[in-house]
Design a protein around this motif. Sequence first.
Motif, PDB file in Angstrom:
ATOM      1  N   ASN A 119      -6.727   3.820   1.924  1.00  0.00           N
ATOM      2  CA  ASN A 119      -7.057   2.783   0.919  1.00  0.00           C
ATOM      3  C   ASN A 119      -7.693   3.203  -0.308  1.00  0.00           C
ATOM      4  OD1 ASN A 119      -9.153   2.812   3.014  1.00  0.00           O
ATOM      5  ND2 ASN A 119     -10.149   1.298   1.981  1.00  0.00           N
ATOM      6  N   SER A 151       0.899  -1.298  -0.154  1.00  0.00           N
ATOM      7  CA  SER A 151      -0.103  -0.087  -0.002  1.00  0.00           C
ATOM      8  C   SER A 151       0.863   1.003   0.085  1.00  0.00           C
ATOM      9  CB  SER A 151      -0.955   0.005   1.385  1.00  0.00           C
ATOM     10  OG  SER A 151      -1.720   1.304   1.142  1.00  0.00           O
ATOM     11  N   VAL A 179      -5.912  -7.485   4.829  1.00  0.00           N
ATOM     12  CA  VAL A 179      -7.265  -7.076   4.246  1.00  0.00           C
ATOM     13  C   VAL A 179      -8.358  -7.731   5.013  1.00  0.00           C
ATOM     14  CG1 VAL A 179      -8.803  -8.213   2.423  1.00  0.00           C
ATOM     15  CG2 VAL A 179      -6.444  -7.510   1.985  1.00  0.00           C
ATOM     16  N   ARG A 212      -8.874  -3.460   0.478  1.00  0.00           N
ATOM     17  CA  ARG A 212      -7.553  -3.407   0.837  1.00  0.00           C
ATOM     18  C   ARG A 212      -7.624  -3.063   2.426  1.00  0.00           C
ATOM     19  NH1 ARG A 212      -5.254  -0.120  -4.412  1.00  0.00           N
ATOM     20  NH2 ARG A 212      -5.278  -1.926  -5.917  1.00  0.00           N
ATOM     21  N   GLU A 257      -0.120  -9.281   4.294  1.00  0.00           N
ATOM     22  CA  GLU A 257      -0.962  -8.310   3.281  1.00  0.00           C
ATOM     23  C   GLU A 257      -2.300  -9.115   3.256  1.00  0.00           C
ATOM     24  OE1 GLU A 257      -3.114  -7.164  -0.186  1.00  0.00           O
ATOM     25  OE2 GLU A 257      -2.675  -9.393   0.448  1.00  0.00           O
ATOM     26  N   PHE A 303      -0.434   0.604  -5.523  1.00  0.00           N
ATOM     27  CA  PHE A 303      -0.250  -0.660  -5.168  1.00  0.00           C
ATOM     28  C   PHE A 303       0.208  -1.662  -5.843  1.00  0.00           C
ATOM     29  CE2 PHE A 303      -2.158  -4.433  -3.323  1.00  0.00           C
ATOM     30  CZ  PHE A 303      -2.661  -4.191  -1.833  1.00  0.00           C
ATOM     31  N   SER A 349      -0.821  -4.092  -9.736  1.00  0.00           N
ATOM     32  CA  SER A 349      -2.054  -3.460 -10.161  1.00  0.00           C
ATOM     33  C   SER A 349      -2.467  -2.926 -11.368  1.00  0.00           C
ATOM     34  CB  SER A 349      -2.522  -2.473  -9.155  1.00  0.00           C
ATOM     35  OG  SER A 349      -4.134  -1.946  -9.683  1.00  0.00           O
TER      36      SER A 349
END
Length: 342
Positions: A104, A89, A155, A290, A151, A111, A114
């Motif tokens: 987010n 992030s 989430v 996220r 990660e 990110f 992506s």
Amino acid sequence: MKVIVAHGAKDLRVETRDIPTPGPGQVLVKMAAGGICGSDLHYYNHGGFGAIRLREPMILGHEVAGQIEALGADVTGVERGTMVAVSPSRPCGVCTYCAAGMQNHCLNMRFYGSAMPFPHIQGAFREYIVAEAAQCADAGQLTAGEAAMAEPLAVVLHAAKHAGDLMGKRVLVTGCGPIGLLAVLVARAAGAVDIAATDISDFTLGKARDIGADHIVNVASDPQGLTAFEADKGYFDVLFECSGVASALASAVPAMRPRATVVQLGLGGDMTLPMQSMTAKELQLKGSFRFHAEFFTAVDMMRTGRLDVTPLITHALPVDDAQKAFELASDRSQAVKVNITF
């Protein structure tokens, strides 16, 4: 250095790039492990998901951990050789949403791995990566594989905040991939008294039971498996919908109590919802996307033994076997989290 690049659906290549040099405030991380995520699998198997498509070659990966190899100028508080989890992030810190504490939703988010923006944001499946020192969470006492789980755990921690107080609650989890299984772990740690999990894979449902689910339902072999929870307008207080499949959410609605909370984590295509039933039950539907600060909380919870993610790490393959690793990660009859080692 070696990198893993998606050129399109089923077109995955191990290529070489120059090793980068850290600038001021940055560190060079020698990658040790990278977890294959559901979004990585979407890029590999389908060239993207929903409206998000690969439009140029992109290095995949955003669940990573490794050792600090070198420090840029003005970096303090970290040492070479330290195992770190690297947060993917990277908000700008200055836009309207960053200023409001909603990093987010940053308007200029970078990110890792992506294809949402173009040019795409290149990912972290590479032998070396330059990261801001502030992205790196000390993961001492953890294996590289555990640290890379920070990660997906972040989430779920973000989603749990949307769900509210779980103490004494009855929780349903639909979809037992890594995110769903982590939702089982987090719900149990947060005090849920009864947890049910649904999926179409006996293998992942077995994992759910192993880590604390009280009930498991294979909705492929037992489509009516949630019927027992529908009496008296429903049983569950919270739903973590982790599959991204419309039928999973629809079949869960009759089992939810009036005014229950539905947290949607699963990403896929657009979904048609049983809106009238949801309205009549006054269900609260919350999206969860996220994370940001939860990343460091996730590392701390693993380091202190509050959560044990090791049962979810089923395989580890070297970078040169990337294609095999992605095929294995796509097979939910035998894999949950597949790590690539560097």
